[in-house]
Design an enzyme around this catalytic site. Structure first.
Site, PDB file in Angstrom:
ATOM      1  CG  LEU A 188      -2.178   0.901   1.077  1.00  0.00           C
ATOM      2  CD1 LEU A 188      -3.116   0.373  -0.002  1.00  0.00           C
ATOM      3  CD2 LEU A 188      -2.917   1.006   2.404  1.00  0.00           C
ATOM      4  NE  ARG A 218       5.800   8.385  -4.303  1.00  0.00           N
ATOM      5  CZ  ARG A 218       6.978   8.009  -3.844  1.00  0.00           C
ATOM      6  NH1 ARG A 218       7.340   6.729  -3.915  1.00  0.00           N
ATOM      7  NH2 ARG A 218       7.804   8.892  -3.320  1.00  0.00           N
ATOM      8  CB  ILE A 219       1.249   1.959  -7.365  1.00  0.00           C
ATOM      9  CG1 ILE A 219       2.184   2.793  -8.252  1.00  0.00           C
ATOM     10  CG2 ILE A 219       0.356   1.069  -8.219  1.00  0.00           C
ATOM     11  CD1 ILE A 219       3.200   1.990  -9.030  1.00  0.00           C
ATOM     12  NE  ARG A 245       8.939  -2.855   3.666  1.00  0.00           N
ATOM     13  CZ  ARG A 245       9.885  -2.144   3.090  1.00  0.00           C
ATOM     14  NH1 ARG A 245      11.150  -2.538   3.207  1.00  0.00           N
ATOM     15  NH2 ARG A 245       9.611  -1.045   2.417  1.00  0.00           N
ATOM     16  CB  SER A 246       5.071  -1.138   9.439  1.00  0.00           C
ATOM     17  OG  SER A 246       5.357  -0.091   8.516  1.00  0.00           O
ATOM     18  CB  ILE A 282      -0.098  -4.358 -11.699  1.00  0.00           C
ATOM     19  CG1 ILE A 282      -0.675  -3.836 -10.388  1.00  0.00           C
ATOM     20  CG2 ILE A 282      -1.208  -4.833 -12.629  1.00  0.00           C
ATOM     21  CD1 ILE A 282       0.114  -2.793  -9.704  1.00  0.00           C
ATOM     22  NE  ARG A 316      10.105  -4.610 -11.177  1.00  0.00           N
ATOM     23  CZ  ARG A 316       9.580  -3.529 -11.727  1.00  0.00           C
ATOM     24  NH1 ARG A 316       8.304  -3.515 -12.061  1.00  0.00           N
ATOM     25  NH2 ARG A 316      10.314  -2.455 -11.947  1.00  0.00           N
ATOM     26  CG  ASP A 347       1.132  -5.404 -16.816  1.00  0.00           C
ATOM     27  OD1 ASP A 347       0.996  -5.613 -18.038  1.00  0.00           O
ATOM     28  OD2 ASP A 347       1.727  -4.409 -16.357  1.00  0.00           O
ATOM     29  CD  GLU A 389       8.042  -8.607 -16.995  1.00  0.00           C
ATOM     30  OE1 GLU A 389       8.620  -7.572 -17.405  1.00  0.00           O
ATOM     31  OE2 GLU A 389       7.126  -8.571 -16.161  1.00  0.00           O
ATOM     32  CG  HIS A 409       5.929  -4.998 -17.445  1.00  0.00           C
ATOM     33  ND1 HIS A 409       7.046  -5.458 -16.785  1.00  0.00           N
ATOM     34  CD2 HIS A 409       5.533  -3.893 -16.760  1.00  0.00           C
ATOM     35  CE1 HIS A 409       7.312  -4.678 -15.757  1.00  0.00           C
ATOM     36  NE2 HIS A 409       6.395  -3.714 -15.715  1.00  0.00           N
TER      37      HIS A 409
END
Length: 328
Positions: free
Chosen positions: A154, A156-157, A177-178, A232, A234, A258, A263, A281
């Site tokens: 959670l 920016r994206i 992680r937190s 979306i 990695r 994606d 890749e 991607h």
């Protein structure tokens, strides 16, 4: 061929065309077609202070450029650059956050709808003439209505995705992680716990050792036979053979992907699965967004060459104090 000078930027391998044009507008540019230094004579290597790269640059290439000061990475995820190693050698690393956030979040919602409502298959049904010849496309097993969505990562994206999901009327939970103090979404301190609690699991986490194969067989089992998986982030965050097995045997219902582990190669077994939607991607792959990413690469290099603070240094560089060049 002109010899590199102190303002030359080495473009290490394939790079966005608009990004190249912006670099060439501001700097002298030396382009390598492949991700190695075999095209760059030893005599030229000693003049290179700056590298622009989209993807991977190995540590031995970093070592082979004795005056290297900065690596400007095209993309928000920079796991192709060993930023800690670069920092240990006094080399700054930058990336391109924020400018692609909204585009990636938009694509995530598109991929989610394609996966849940089988829109790609429905279009193929129409294009093949089956609607007229065989009747309507079958009702889809799933809908977004009433679903709970879990987001791994959670940042920016992830937050941009969550905002869009809220507009769809969906319930949001997350694993980081937190815990974040600025959101009211339900937090789960384990990924398996998140997967068990939700109907749809979306990965928006970066790559790297801390997330490598985090989505494994146990997490997929926790997601369950009606579960839908979207990635979306990695490809490295997923145990790909475990995902293929889970889609084959019904451990989970569907997946929309994606990104992939190797890749641009996608496993043939995955391509053959009718319950997997695959994209090449393309989450940030609009010309407007890629142009903005290229501009930010150039902005970081411009700042470095004149000793101004870097717009977007990565955390490893900030920790090492590599936020601007010392200009004499």
């Amino acid at each position: 061929m002109p010899q590199p000078n102190d303002d030359t930027v080495l473009v290490f391998g394939p790079f966005n065309a608009d990004g190249i044009a912006e670099l060439e507008r501001r700097f002298a540019v030396r382009k390598l077609q492949k991700r190695d230094l075999t095209e760059l004579p030893e005599a030229e290597r000693g003049a290179i202070r700056a590298v622009a790269v989209a993807g991977h640059i190995p540590n031995d290439a970093i070592d082979a450029l004795p005056r290297l000061e900065i690596i400007a990475h095209f993309g928000v995820g920079y796991d192709g650059v060993d930023a800690a190693y670069a920092a240990s050698k006094g080399i700054a690393v930058t990336n391109t956050p924020d400018v692609l956030t909204e585009e990636v979040a938009d694509t995530t919602l598109g991929l989610l709808l394609m996966t849940v409502r089988e829109l790609g298959q429905a279009e193929a049904h129409a294009r093949a003439g089956h609607w007229e010849a065989k009747g309507p496309y079958p009702l889809t097993r799933f809908s977004l209505r009433g679903k709970t969505v879990g987001i791994m990562g959670l940042g920016r994206i992830g937050l941009a995705i969550a905002r869009r999901l809220e507009a769809f009327g969906l319930t949001i939970a997350y694993h980081n992680r937190s815990r974040r103090s600025d959101v009211s979404y339900t937090y789960h301190d384990t990924l398996a716990g998140l997967a068990k609690a939700v109907d749809i699991l979306i990965v928006a986490a970066p790559g790297g050792a801390s997330t490598d194969k985090a989505v494994n067989a146990d997490v997929l089992k926790a997601l369950g036979s009606d579960g839908i998986f979207i990635n979306i982030g990695r490809g490295s965050t997923v145990d790909e053979p475990a995902l293929i097995a889970a889609l084959k045997d019904g451990t989970i219902a569907r997946a929309g992907l994606d990104v992939f582990a190797d890749e641009p190669r996608i496993p043939a077994e995955l391509l053959a699965l009718p319950n997997a939607v695959v994209l090449p991607h393309v989450a940030s792959a609009s010309r407007d967004t890629r142009r903005a990413m290229g501009d930010l690469v150039a902005d970081n290099l411009s700042a470095w060459f004149v000793g101004e603070p870097l717009p977007t240094p990565v955390p490893e560089s900030v920790k090492a104090g590599l936020t601007h060049a010392k200009v004499s």
